[in-house]
Design a protein around this motif. Structure first.
Motif, PDB file in Angstrom:
ATOM      1  N   GLN A  15       0.764  -1.105   0.141  1.00 61.99           N
ATOM      2  CA  GLN A  15      -0.077  -0.113   0.002  1.00 61.99           C
ATOM      3  C   GLN A  15       1.038   1.195  -0.021  1.00 61.99           C
ATOM      4  O   GLN A  15       2.013   1.471   0.621  1.00 61.99           O
ATOM      5  CB  GLN A  15      -0.961  -0.154   1.261  1.00 61.99           C
ATOM      6  N   VAL A  16       0.647   2.302  -1.027  1.00 61.64           N
ATOM      7  CA  VAL A  16       1.547   3.233  -1.124  1.00 61.64           C
ATOM      8  C   VAL A  16       0.293   4.497  -0.813  1.00 61.64           C
ATOM      9  O   VAL A  16      -0.531   4.693  -1.379  1.00 61.64           O
ATOM     10  CB  VAL A  16       2.091   3.594  -2.337  1.00 61.64           C
ATOM     11  N   THR A  17       0.919   5.259   0.208  1.00 66.83           N
ATOM     12  CA  THR A  17       0.189   6.466   0.589  1.00 66.83           C
ATOM     13  C   THR A  17       0.973   7.737   0.455  1.00 66.83           C
ATOM     14  O   THR A  17       1.973   7.888   0.472  1.00 66.83           O
ATOM     15  CB  THR A  17      -0.463   6.505   1.889  1.00 66.83           C
ATOM     16  N   PHE A  18       0.357   8.893  -0.089  1.00 63.22           N
ATOM     17  CA  PHE A  18       0.859  10.236  -0.518  1.00 63.22           C
ATOM     18  C   PHE A  18       0.094  11.259  -0.431  1.00 63.22           C
ATOM     19  O   PHE A  18      -1.416  10.787  -0.466  1.00 63.22           O
ATOM     20  CB  PHE A  18       1.724  10.000  -1.988  1.00 63.22           C
ATOM     21  N   VAL A  19       0.418  12.543  -0.480  1.00 63.14           N
ATOM     22  CA  VAL A  19      -0.608  13.590  -0.258  1.00 63.14           C
ATOM     23  C   VAL A  19      -0.084  14.697  -1.404  1.00 63.14           C
ATOM     24  O   VAL A  19       1.038  14.888  -1.797  1.00 63.14           O
ATOM     25  CB  VAL A  19      -0.134  14.509   0.900  1.00 63.14           C
ATOM     26  N   THR A  24      -4.857  13.191   0.953  1.00 60.86           N
ATOM     27  CA  THR A  24      -4.076  11.850   0.874  1.00 60.86           C
ATOM     28  C   THR A  24      -4.670  10.834   0.037  1.00 60.86           C
ATOM     29  O   THR A  24      -6.046  10.632  -0.001  1.00 60.86           O
ATOM     30  CB  THR A  24      -4.102  11.472   2.348  1.00 60.86           C
ATOM     31  N   TYR A  25      -3.925  10.297  -0.697  1.00 62.43           N
ATOM     32  CA  TYR A  25      -4.355   9.086  -1.568  1.00 62.43           C
ATOM     33  C   TYR A  25      -3.766   7.941  -1.163  1.00 62.43           C
ATOM     34  O   TYR A  25      -2.519   7.955  -0.699  1.00 62.43           O
ATOM     35  CB  TYR A  25      -4.060   9.652  -3.332  1.00 62.43           C
ATOM     36  N   THR A  26      -4.191   6.734  -1.530  1.00 59.05           N
ATOM     37  CA  THR A  26      -3.884   5.533  -1.498  1.00 59.05           C
ATOM     38  C   THR A  26      -3.773   4.560  -2.668  1.00 59.05           C
ATOM     39  O   THR A  26      -4.791   4.677  -3.405  1.00 59.05           O
ATOM     40  CB  THR A  26      -4.421   4.853  -0.374  1.00 59.05           C
ATOM     41  N   GLU A  27      -2.594   3.980  -3.148  1.00 57.58           N
ATOM     42  CA  GLU A  27      -2.683   3.278  -4.394  1.00 57.58           C
ATOM     43  C   GLU A  27      -2.030   1.712  -3.864  1.00 57.58           C
ATOM     44  O   GLU A  27      -1.367   1.738  -2.660  1.00 57.58           O
ATOM     45  CB  GLU A  27      -1.751   3.633  -5.449  1.00 57.58           C
ATOM     46  N   TYR A  28      -2.182   0.911  -4.555  1.00 55.89           N
ATOM     47  CA  TYR A  28      -1.812  -0.682  -4.284  1.00 55.89           C
ATOM     48  C   TYR A  28      -0.918  -1.351  -5.315  1.00 55.89           C
ATOM     49  O   TYR A  28      -1.052  -0.884  -6.618  1.00 55.89           O
ATOM     50  CB  TYR A  28      -3.313  -1.355  -4.177  1.00 55.89           C
ATOM     51  N   ASP A  29      -0.094  -2.319  -4.964  1.00 59.23           N
ATOM     52  CA  ASP A  29       0.419  -3.244  -6.113  1.00 59.23           C
ATOM     53  C   ASP A  29      -0.414  -4.050  -6.591  1.00 59.23           C
ATOM     54  O   ASP A  29      -1.525  -4.191  -6.019  1.00 59.23           O
ATOM     55  CB  ASP A  29       2.010  -3.747  -5.441  1.00 59.23           C
ATOM     56  N   THR A  52      11.274  -9.445  -5.381  1.00 61.03           N
ATOM     57  CA  THR A  52      12.341 -10.428  -4.814  1.00 61.03           C
ATOM     58  C   THR A  52      13.455  -9.516  -4.285  1.00 61.03           C
ATOM     59  O   THR A  52      14.108  -9.541  -3.337  1.00 61.03           O
ATOM     60  CB  THR A  52      12.952 -11.108  -6.036  1.00 61.03           C
ATOM     61  N   THR A  53      13.745  -8.356  -5.039  1.00 64.17           N
ATOM     62  CA  THR A  53      14.804  -7.255  -4.363  1.00 64.17           C
ATOM     63  C   THR A  53      14.463  -6.228  -3.483  1.00 64.17           C
ATOM     64  O   THR A  53      15.233  -5.619  -2.789  1.00 64.17           O
ATOM     65  CB  THR A  53      15.701  -6.926  -5.548  1.00 64.17           C
ATOM     66  N   GLY A  54      13.062  -5.967  -3.630  1.00 65.20           N
ATOM     67  CA  GLY A  54      12.667  -4.751  -3.059  1.00 65.20           C
ATOM     68  C   GLY A  54      12.694  -3.542  -3.369  1.00 65.20           C
ATOM     69  O   GLY A  54      12.580  -2.394  -3.078  1.00 65.20           O
ATOM     70  N   ALA A  55      13.133  -3.582  -4.736  1.00 68.71           N
ATOM     71  CA  ALA A  55      13.341  -2.159  -5.375  1.00 68.71           C
ATOM     72  C   ALA A  55      11.978  -1.685  -5.695  1.00 68.71           C
ATOM     73  O   ALA A  55      11.071  -2.340  -6.146  1.00 68.71           O
ATOM     74  CB  ALA A  55      14.142  -2.429  -6.835  1.00 68.71           C
ATOM     75  N   VAL A  56      11.958  -0.338  -5.617  1.00 74.96           N
ATOM     76  CA  VAL A  56      10.550   0.303  -5.827  1.00 74.96           C
ATOM     77  C   VAL A  56      10.850   1.389  -6.782  1.00 74.96           C
ATOM     78  O   VAL A  56      11.987   2.380  -6.402  1.00 74.96           O
ATOM     79  CB  VAL A  56      10.065   0.796  -4.377  1.00 74.96           C
ATOM     80  N   ASN A  57      10.208   1.625  -7.821  1.00 77.58           N
ATOM     81  CA  ASN A  57      10.320   2.917  -8.693  1.00 77.58           C
ATOM     82  C   ASN A  57       8.863   3.374  -8.498  1.00 77.58           C
ATOM     83  O   ASN A  57       8.054   2.736  -9.125  1.00 77.58           O
ATOM     84  CB  ASN A  57      10.607   2.643 -10.098  1.00 77.58           C
ATOM     85  N   LEU A  58       8.719   4.606  -7.992  1.00 69.43           N
ATOM     86  CA  LEU A  58       7.475   5.166  -8.084  1.00 69.43           C
ATOM     87  C   LEU A  58       7.230   6.692  -8.536  1.00 69.43           C
ATOM     88  O   LEU A  58       8.137   7.515  -8.191  1.00 69.43           O
ATOM     89  CB  LEU A  58       7.005   5.181  -6.591  1.00 69.43           C
ATOM     90  N   HIS A  59       6.839   6.717  -9.919  1.00 67.91           N
ATOM     91  CA  HIS A  59       6.652   8.057 -10.316  1.00 67.91           C
ATOM     92  C   HIS A  59       5.422   8.658 -10.526  1.00 67.91           C
ATOM     93  O   HIS A  59       4.435   8.115 -10.695  1.00 67.91           O
ATOM     94  CB  HIS A  59       7.502   8.175 -11.899  1.00 67.91           C
ATOM     95  N   PHE A  60       5.190  10.068 -10.217  1.00 68.85           N
ATOM     96  CA  PHE A  60       4.065  10.854 -10.079  1.00 68.85           C
ATOM     97  C   PHE A  60       3.801  11.465 -11.544  1.00 68.85           C
ATOM     98  O   PHE A  60       4.645  12.157 -11.809  1.00 68.85           O
ATOM     99  CB  PHE A  60       3.962  11.418  -8.840  1.00 68.85           C
ATOM    100  N   THR A  61       2.238  11.723 -11.548  1.00 67.80           N
ATOM    101  CA  THR A  61       2.260  12.866 -12.894  1.00 67.80           C
ATOM    102  C   THR A  61       1.952  14.070 -12.439  1.00 67.80           C
ATOM    103  O   THR A  61       1.921  15.036 -13.025  1.00 67.80           O
ATOM    104  CB  THR A  61       0.804  11.995 -13.416  1.00 67.80           C
ATOM    105  N   SER A  62       1.932  14.295 -10.882  1.00 70.38           N
ATOM    106  CA  SER A  62       1.696  15.570 -10.315  1.00 70.38           C
ATOM    107  C   SER A  62       2.783  15.579  -9.153  1.00 70.38           C
ATOM    108  O   SER A  62       3.058  14.562  -8.648  1.00 70.38           O
ATOM    109  CB  SER A  62       0.399  15.844  -9.710  1.00 70.38           C
ATOM    110  N   ASP A  63       3.387  16.544  -8.600  1.00 67.46           N
ATOM    111  CA  ASP A  63       4.052  16.784  -7.579  1.00 67.46           C
ATOM    112  C   ASP A  63       3.430  16.611  -6.267  1.00 67.46           C
ATOM    113  O   ASP A  63       2.419  17.133  -5.980  1.00 67.46           O
ATOM    114  CB  ASP A  63       4.754  18.147  -7.314  1.00 67.46           C
ATOM    115  N   ILE A  64       4.068  15.723  -5.221  1.00 65.56           N
ATOM    116  CA  ILE A  64       3.610  15.431  -4.129  1.00 65.56           C
ATOM    117  C   ILE A  64       3.704  16.733  -3.089  1.00 65.56           C
ATOM    118  O   ILE A  64       4.479  17.518  -3.590  1.00 65.56           O
ATOM    119  CB  ILE A  64       3.944  14.171  -3.358  1.00 65.56           C
ATOM    120  N   ASP A  65       2.954  17.005  -2.313  1.00 66.63           N
ATOM    121  CA  ASP A  65       3.089  18.065  -1.267  1.00 66.63           C
ATOM    122  C   ASP A  65       4.285  18.002  -0.661  1.00 66.63           C
ATOM    123  O   ASP A  65       5.048  17.291  -0.295  1.00 66.63           O
ATOM    124  CB  ASP A  65       1.837  18.057  -0.516  1.00 66.63           C
TER     125      ASP A  65
END
Length: 85
Positions: A15-19, A24-29, A52-65
């Motif tokens: 679960q990924v939470t951001f503002v 506050t928004y939440t997305e999921y894998d 497996t490795t835990g690598a996360v790439n998370l890119h937004f279409t708008s800037d987070i606060d």
């Protein structure tokens, strides 16, 4: 965000939470290495999770606060030897 979390990660358990804009928004894998985009703020073409490795790439279409965090909640996959019974 390009980073990582403790691996291995359970599929479908992130679960990924951001503002953005004070909300506050939440997305999921999605269980296949991608991130849902239910709120329209995740660039799904460049966002991914490697279970497996835990690598996360998370890119937004708008800037987070500014001054807010990106929070990851997830379950790690671990095995425990309970010995013989």
């Amino acid at each position: 965000y390009d980073g990582g979390v403790v691996a291995p990660i359970a599929r479908g358990a992130v679960q990924v939470t951001f503002v953005i804009g004070g909300i506050t928004y939440t997305e999921y894998d999605d269980g296949a290495g991608g991130i849902t985009n239910n709120n329209g703020f995740i660039n799904t073409a460049t966002s991914s999770i490697n279970y497996t490795t835990g690598a996360v790439n998370l890119h937004f279409t708008s800037d987070i606060d500014v001054g807010t965090n990106i929070n990851f909640t997830y379950y790690s996959v671990a095995s425990i030897d309970l010995g013989d019974y």
